[in-house]
Design an enzyme around this catalytic site. Structure first.
Site, short mmCIF file in Angstrom:
data_model
loop_
_atom_site.label_atom_id
_atom_site.label_comp_id
_atom_site.label_asym_id
_atom_site.label_seq_id
_atom_site.Cartn_x
_atom_site.Cartn_y
_atom_site.Cartn_z
N GLU A 42 0.89 -1.28 -0.04
CA GLU A 42 -0.02 -0.12 -0.26
C GLU A 42 0.93 1.19 0.08
O GLU A 42 0.59 2.30 -0.67
CB GLU A 42 -0.93 -0.03 1.02
CG GLU A 42 -2.10 -1.03 1.08
CD GLU A 42 -3.01 -0.59 -0.18
OE1 GLU A 42 -3.14 0.45 -0.52
OE2 GLU A 42 -3.59 -1.54 -0.66
N TYR A 125 -6.41 7.06 3.67
CA TYR A 125 -6.76 6.04 2.84
C TYR A 125 -5.95 4.67 2.94
O TYR A 125 -6.43 3.76 3.08
CB TYR A 125 -6.23 6.53 1.13
CG TYR A 125 -6.51 5.25 0.32
CD1 TYR A 125 -7.47 4.53 -0.20
CD2 TYR A 125 -5.27 4.70 0.02
CE1 TYR A 125 -7.47 3.49 -0.93
CE2 TYR A 125 -5.23 3.15 -0.57
CZ TYR A 125 -6.20 3.10 -1.21
OH TYR A 125 -6.42 1.66 -2.06
N ASP A 143 -10.30 4.69 -3.32
CA ASP A 143 -9.16 5.13 -4.04
C ASP A 143 -9.79 5.79 -5.52
O ASP A 143 -11.20 5.82 -5.42
CB ASP A 143 -8.08 4.15 -4.43
CG ASP A 143 -8.72 2.90 -5.12
OD1 ASP A 143 -9.80 2.96 -5.53
OD2 ASP A 143 -7.85 1.96 -5.78
#
Ligand code: SF4
Length: 353
Positions: A42, A125, A143
């Site tokens: 990520e 996020y 996203d």
């Protein structure tokens, strides 16, 4: 928490079971992913594509297979392995986060979004993505792919970025209590492979029967976007000094700011106006007879284009100067940001010709 799985999420989950993309950081179906691998992927995927990240992820995992190994690595080794992924502050935060998890959290990643968000380099996020994918928490992972699916599914005509809060709220409404981690990945995959920016494949989409944009025939027009401001051009000068023994002067950029803490071929400030001859003299690392090489080096950062004039000089004996001398053949192995690698290639090509 919702009691029933709504039809949208059930359709996405069934589709994901049949069509999940294979990625090096994903666990086999039914298995729990390794939080370290999820976190690493990520952080790498912030501002970068899956295709670019794949080889970097595998390289990092081979060198540092767990958070303890990454914490034990030197920052320079991590920066060197990161070179090419851009945004070096992410690599520095990656290392700081690994250090903190090992030193203060017993090597375990927190499972809650809020606790994850308190760690270096983990924003809203990424904390949602890690909580959801690694720990199957019901987090709202939104996203660009998910924004696009929401804008189309609900036919939201408000342009981005103004539409962001509305699209987040829409995504939140649809969150299932069942398998939230798989659902988050399924929705992202759906956006990346079916509900694509251009030519969405509505005929292959599991939610087409209730999609408002598909019904209205406006899928490809959404999401709308506010026109982008043109990127400004900044200019600067870079100074290549090479001793007779072949060593080249590099120095470390200040820790804060763009390319913070990275090594560079010494540069002056970057501004809208080209530097005057006097400015160049003032910012050159040594008072020598600099020669302007033909051409220039161009590089594009997120918010601006950069054009660098390249000055070079051969020096015999050189007195004390800030920085370190690196043998030209070792520059390849030095953790240099992409723009500086371009400078090296530009100079070496110029000296060869
Ligand atoms: Fe996207 Fe088409 Fe699916 Fe709607 S039906 S979500 S526009 S791919």
């Amino acid at each position: 928490m919702k009691k029933q799985t709504p039809p949208f999420s059930a359709a996405v989950l069934a589709w994901y079971d049949a069509h999940a993309r294979s990625m090096p950081w994903r666990a086999a179906q039914g298995a729990r992913p390794d939080p370290y691998a999820v976190w690493l992927s990520e952080i790498m995927l912030q501002q970068t594509t899956v295709v670019v990240v794949g080889p970097y992820f595998e390289k990092f995992l081979a060198a540092w297979p767990n958070v303890e190994a990454l914490a034990a690595a030197s920052l320079d080794d991590v920066l060197r392995a990161w070179a090419g992924l851009g945004y070096y502050s992410r690599a520095r935060n990656l290392k700081a986060c690994a250090d903190l998890i090992v030193a203060e959290l017993g090597g375990k990643f927190p499972e809650e979004e809020e606790a994850l968000r308190a760690l270096p380099g983990i924003g809203p996020y990424t904390s949602a993505a890690i909580a959801s994918i690694a720990f199957d928490r019901q987090a709202n992972v939104v996203d660009g792919n998910v924004e696009r699916v929401m804008a189309r599914y609900f036919a939201v005509r408000t342009p981005l970025p103004t539409a962001k809060p509305e699209l987040r709220a829409r995504a939140f409404e649809l969150l299932p209590a069942t398998r939230p981690g798989d659902y988050a990945q399924g929705l992202m995959d759906l956006g990346a492979t079916v509900c694509t920016p251009r030519n969405p494949k509505c005929s292959a989409c599991p939610v087409a029967s209730s999609c408002l944009a598909a019904a209205q025939g406006i899928a490809a027009e959404l999401p709308m976007r506010a026109p982008k401001a043109a990127k400004p051009l900044r200019r600067g000068a870079v100074f290549w000094v090479q001793r007779d023994d072949g060593a080249v002067l590099l120095r470390r950029r200040p820790a804060r700011g763009l390319l913070g803490g990275m090594m560079e071929v010494p540069t002056g400030p970057w501004g809208e106006e080209a530097l005057t001859t006097q400015d160049k003299r003032a910012h050159a690392p040594l008072d020598l007879e600099w020669e302007l090489l033909p051409g220039s080096v161009r590089h594009t950062f997120t918010h601006f284009h950069l054009e660098l004039e390249v000055y070079a000089v051969r020096a015999g004996r050189v007195g004390a100067v800030e920085g370190e001398w690196v043998e030209v053949s070792r520059l390849e192995d030095t953790a240099l940001p992409s723009v500086m690698k371009k400078v090296v290639r530009h100079v070496l090509a110029g000296l060869d010709s």
